[in-house]
Scaffold this motif. Structure first.
Motif: not given
Length: 391
Positions: A12-20, A32-37, A60-65, A77-85
């Motif tokens: 699981i890669e921490p991804l910084p998301l800037p504003s703007g 890429e996250a939706l494809r399994g990374h 989960p096999d298809d964990l995305a976020v 809490k840290l919710a695990m969201l799959t690509a399918g969800a």
């Protein structure tokens, strides 16, 4: 040597998301996250999240976020969201709204509401327009930059809607959208009425990180979403957009994600509500926000809506429990007013007398410049209680 968060979690890669607008550079990584990374998004101005150590095999096999919640109690809490969800959520949203389109992003992208705007743009193949700030001026500019031939959508919190409705350009911008999704906090009835008069199409959304964001629109579940109430009025949500649980937190996963006798998964929310005669869900607020004063229950949301509707000059209200030596708890309220004029306890009680029962009338009132918030527009009830204690 200290392990990095990425090494601690395996994949699981921490991804910084800037504003703007610079956040758009992250779109390829989101794809890429939706494809399994999988990623764990966070605000670029904050340190990376300290993710717990887990083995890849436990995910989960298809964990995305992996997305942090931002509840009103400050217990993330840290919710695990799959690509399918996520795909189910995006698809159901577009089908309810009338089809894919271009989105305007005004919310923080590391929260689920903002992240979903980016993901909907990815799925639709149309890059969102991103505002530099959430100011009225920038929202108006952002709306003007959108594709005039596409369906146009935006996701806002109630405070943003209120400020836009007070501005001539803001009202025009809101009218240009095919739908204005409103979430993060309850949509006050007065705000809905103002929008209706101005020809603005508001859609009140209900959901949370654990359901990939909003899954009930204007009281009706999106396609595939199931809604049920238990004997206490607690809201349960089911369907394909449910998270797979909480990262490295099996105890809370088991307490919130449950299966019925048919094997269907449900998310056991902390909210209470009721079904209206026409079948729509009406959410009254969090169960632990209910105020018990002298053995009688008070719904903060009902008091908030009544204050805004019947106290002249009040823009917003937030109602919380305050300790009381005689009754255990009493009703406290913080309010904002159009002119900044200070309202007294007597002003509010007199305006509400005969509308609310006596035990629901606020015992403590404080006028503040702004309602404290936590996360994208969520009211900070602990902060409000502290303000009332200080006052």
């Amino acid at each position: 040597m200290t392990s990095s968060p990425q090494a601690m979690t395996g994949r699981i890669e921490p991804l910084p998301l800037p504003s703007g607008p610079t956040v758009l550079a992250a779109l390829p990584r989101l794809a890429e996250a939706l494809r399994g990374h999988p990623i764990a998004p966070y605000a670029a101005t904050s340190p990376p999240p300290l993710l717990p150590r887990v083995s890849p095999e436990s995910l989960p096999d298809d964990l995305a976020v992996v997305v942090g919640t931002s509840g009103s109690t400050g217990d993330p809490k840290l919710a695990m969201l799959t690509a399918g969800a996520l795909a189910a959520s995006v698809g159901a949203t577009h089908r309810r709204l009338g089809g894919p389109g271009q989105w305007l992003l005004t919310l923080p992208a590391h929260h689920i509401a903002g992240l979903q705007v980016l993901l909907r743009g990815l799925v639709a193949g149309q890059e969102p327009i991103v505002t530099t700030t959430a100011s009225v001026t920038d929202v108006v500019r952002g709306a003007a930059a959108m594709d005039p031939d596409a369906r146009r959508y935006v996701s806002l919190v109630p405070t943003q809607v209120a400020r836009l409705l007070e501005d001539d350009g803001g009202r025009d911008a809101l009218r240009s959208f095919d739908a204005v999704l409103v979430g993060g906090a309850a949509l006050p009835p007065r705000l809905r009425s103002m929008a209706d008069r101005e020809g603005v199409i508001l859609v009140a959304t209900y959901g949370m990180s654990e359901t990939c964001g909003g899954c009930v629109y204007d009281g009706r579940p999106l396609e595939g979403t199931r809604v049920a109430l238990d004997d206490d009025g607690r809201v349960h949500l089911g369907g394909p957009s449910l998270a797979s649980g909480y990262l490295a937190d099996p105890e809370r996963t088991d307490s919130h994600f449950v299966a019925d006798t048919a094997g269907e998964r449900w998310f056991r929310t902390d909210d209470h509500g009721e079904f209206l005669p026409d079948g729509r869900l009406q959410v009254h607020g969090r169960l632990d926000d209910l105020i018990t004063t002298g053995g009688l229950k008070v719904s903060p949301r009902l008091v908030e809506e009544t204050i805004v509707a019947h106290c002249p000059g009040v823009i917003e209200a937030l109602v919380v429990a305050v300790p009381d030596p005689e009754w255990g708890q009493a009703v406290g309220a913080i309010v904002t007013t159009a002119s900044g004029t200070r309202l007294t306890r007597e002003d509010v009680r007199e305006a509400l007398r005969g509308i609310l029962p006596g035990h629901a009338l606020p015992q403590r009132v404080r006028t503040v410049p702004a309602i404290p918030t936590r996360g994208p527009g969520k009211p900070d009830r602990r902060g409000a209680a502290d303000l009332l204690s200080d006052g």
